[in-house]
Enzyme design. Structure first.
Site, PDB file in Angstrom:
ATOM      1  N   ASP A 277       0.828  -1.208   0.000  1.00 55.48           N
ATOM      2  CA  ASP A 277       0.000   0.000   0.000  1.00 55.48           C
ATOM      3  C   ASP A 277       0.863   1.259   0.000  1.00 55.48           C
ATOM      4  OD1 ASP A 277      -2.311   1.452  -0.008  1.00 55.48           O
ATOM      5  OD2 ASP A 277      -2.705   1.237   2.132  1.00 55.48           O
TER       6      ASP A 277
ATOM      7  N   GLU B  34     -12.084  -4.996  -5.430  1.00 55.28           N
ATOM      8  CA  GLU B  34     -12.609  -3.622  -5.314  1.00 55.28           C
ATOM      9  C   GLU B  34     -11.845  -2.640  -6.210  1.00 55.28           C
ATOM     10  OE1 GLU B  34     -11.875  -5.559  -2.522  1.00 55.28           O
ATOM     11  OE2 GLU B  34     -13.998  -6.077  -2.352  1.00 55.28           O
ATOM     12  N   ASN B  35     -10.593  -2.992  -6.563  1.00 59.54           N
ATOM     13  CA  ASN B  35      -9.781  -2.058  -7.361  1.00 59.54           C
ATOM     14  C   ASN B  35     -10.349  -1.819  -8.762  1.00 59.54           C
ATOM     15  OD1 ASN B  35      -6.571  -3.108  -5.951  1.00 59.54           O
ATOM     16  ND2 ASN B  35      -7.870  -1.400  -5.385  1.00 59.54           N
TER      17      ASN B  35
ATOM     18  N   ARG C 221      -5.387  -2.363   8.642  1.00 63.59           N
ATOM     19  CA  ARG C 221      -6.516  -3.211   8.233  1.00 63.59           C
ATOM     20  C   ARG C 221      -6.056  -4.212   7.184  1.00 63.59           C
ATOM     21  NH1 ARG C 221      -8.092   2.063   6.747  1.00 63.59           N
ATOM     22  NH2 ARG C 221      -7.457   2.445   4.607  1.00 63.59           N
TER      23      ARG C 221
ATOM     24  N   ASN D  31       1.374   3.362  -2.897  1.00 65.18           N
ATOM     25  CA  ASN D  31       1.940   3.775  -4.195  1.00 65.18           C
ATOM     26  C   ASN D  31       1.392   5.132  -4.626  1.00 65.18           C
ATOM     27  OD1 ASN D  31       3.069   1.259  -4.195  1.00 65.18           O
ATOM     28  ND2 ASN D  31       1.681   0.380  -5.719  1.00 65.18           N
ATOM     29  N   GLY D  32       0.076   5.324  -4.428  1.00 65.23           N
ATOM     30  CA  GLY D  32      -0.566   6.570  -4.846  1.00 65.23           C
ATOM     31  C   GLY D  32      -0.006   7.757  -4.083  1.00 65.23           C
ATOM     32  N   ARG D  33       0.112   7.601  -2.758  1.00 64.98           N
ATOM     33  CA  ARG D  33       0.630   8.699  -1.929  1.00 64.98           C
ATOM     34  C   ARG D  33       2.093   9.003  -2.263  1.00 64.98           C
ATOM     35  NH1 ARG D  33      -1.402   6.097   3.422  1.00 64.98           N
ATOM     36  NH2 ARG D  33      -2.031   4.525   1.900  1.00 64.98           N
TER      37      ARG D  33
HETATM   38  C1  FPP Z   1      -2.096   0.120  -3.345  1.00 65.45           C
HETATM   39  O1  FPP Z   1      -1.587   1.452  -3.358  1.00 65.45           O
HETATM   40  C2  FPP Z   1      -1.465  -0.618  -4.442  1.00 65.45           C
HETATM   41  C3  FPP Z   1      -2.148  -1.148  -5.494  1.00 65.45           C
HETATM   42  C4  FPP Z   1      -3.609  -1.026  -5.626  1.00 65.45           C
HETATM   43  C5  FPP Z   1      -1.452  -1.827  -6.597  1.00 65.45           C
HETATM   44  C6  FPP Z   1      -0.244  -2.635  -6.232  1.00 65.45           C
HETATM   45  C7  FPP Z   1       0.518  -2.915  -7.458  1.00 65.45           C
HETATM   46  C8  FPP Z   1       1.866  -2.882  -7.591  1.00 65.45           C
HETATM   47  C9  FPP Z   1       2.796  -2.680  -6.478  1.00 65.45           C
HETATM   48  C10 FPP Z   1       2.544  -3.026  -8.885  1.00 65.45           C
HETATM   49  C11 FPP Z   1       2.132  -4.099  -9.779  1.00 65.45           C
HETATM   50  C12 FPP Z   1       2.264  -5.466  -9.232  1.00 65.45           C
HETATM   51  C13 FPP Z   1       2.920  -6.466  -9.842  1.00 65.45           C
HETATM   52  C14 FPP Z   1       2.758  -7.865  -9.371  1.00 65.45           C
HETATM   53  C15 FPP Z   1       3.796  -6.203 -10.992  1.00 65.45           C
HETATM   54  P1  FPP Z   1      -2.605   2.660  -3.514  1.00 65.45           P
HETATM   55  O2  FPP Z   1      -2.659   3.043  -4.954  1.00 65.45           O
HETATM   56  O3  FPP Z   1      -3.913   2.302  -2.906  1.00 65.45           O
HETATM   57  O4  FPP Z   1      -1.853   3.757  -2.683  1.00 65.45           O
HETATM   58  P2  FPP Z   1      -2.522   4.923  -1.851  1.00 65.45           P
HETATM   59  O5  FPP Z   1      -3.251   4.275  -0.710  1.00 65.45           O
HETATM   60  O6  FPP Z   1      -1.340   5.723  -1.413  1.00 65.45           O
HETATM   61  O7  FPP Z   1      -3.420   5.684  -2.786  1.00 65.45           O
END
Ligand code: FPP
Length: 227
Positions: free
Chosen positions: A13, A60-61, A180, A15-17
């Site tokens: 979790d 959910e994504n 969670r 990546n977006g932030r």
């Molecule tokens: C949650 O961060 C992350 C995801 C929904 C995607 C995870 C995918 C990867 C790490 C890359 C691809 C995977 C593979 C197997 C190549 P978020 O976007 O919800 O972050 P945030 O809570 O900060 O917005």
């Protein structure tokens, strides 16, 4: 002391932030996250974690904006194409858990091909894709219902899950500070140890990985029994 977890599961979790903080599009965060995954897989090999399960895309994504969903799917396809040789060289079994019928046929074919090529290896990378713990339990319940009543035990239910041969995760790590499980491995997490770190997934480095494993090593795992 528990030693090294045999099965480590990770909720990747933040990546977006991470991207937002750098003024970059969310997909840049996912790309950086995919690179973190490669590093973590290598560290698992070094320290002796046999199975790494990662939550790449939840049921959910699909509700995220179309661009982000398409970008993530492309990233997964690229990961398979670009990492194939390395997985074969390192003898890592690749597999996917989730509702694969939701995935595009081309991606499904790529997944199936790599799963077949790596099926004999012991180390594993398990990617949860279009995965939801509740969906898995519902899918399992359908199969379970077909069993004769006297065979419907806990163990028989577990055999109806997506990857019944996998041991339950010993340790579940979640990055970015949220406490969670977000519908991840709901059946399998019954006795898993949990570790939450504030580090965002793209920043999850060797020190953060070592901290998670050190915390696990100190846990007293009674699994419902006495000390
Ligand atoms: C949650 O961060 C992350 C995801 C929904 C995607 C995870 C995918 C990867 C790490 C890359 C691809 C995977 C593979 C197997 C190549 P978020 O976007 O919800 O972050 P945030 O809570 O900060 O917005």
């Amino acid at each position: 002391m528990n030693g090294v977890p045999r099965h480590l599961a990770v909720i990747m979790d933040g990546n977006g932030r991470w991207a937002l903080a750098r003024g970059k599009p969310r997909l840049a965060g996912h790309r950086a996250g995919a690179e973190t995954l490669e590093r973590v897989l290598a560290w698992c090999g070094e320290v002796g974690v046999e199975i790494l399960t990662v939550y790449a895309f939840s049921t959910e994504n699909w509700r995220r904006p179309k661009d982000e969903v398409e970008g993530l799917m492309r990233l997964l396809g690229l990961f398979i194409r670009n990492r194939r040789a390395k997985l074969l060289e390192d003898r890592v079994r690749f597999r996917v858990i989730g509702r694969r019928d939701d995935l595009a046929p081309a991606l499904r074919r790529r997944i199936a091909a790599l799963e077949a090529e790596t099926a004999a290896f012991t180390r594993q990378l398990v990617v949860a894709l279009s995965y939801g713990g509740r969906a898995e339990i519902v899918d399992a319940a359908r199969r379970f219902a077909a069993l004769p009543a006297e065979e419907r035990t806990d163990a028989a239910f577990a055999r109806c899950l997506y990857a019944p041969d996998l041991p339950d995760p010993d340790l579940i790590v979640r990055t970015s500070g949220e406490f969670r499980l977000s519908n991840f491995l709901l059946w399998q997490c019954a006795y898993s140890e949990l570790f939450v770190t504030d580090v965002l997934w793209p920043d999850f480095d060797r020190a953060a990985f070592d901290r998670a494993l050190a915390s696990y090593a100190r846990r007293d795992r009674r699994m419902g029994g006495h000390a």
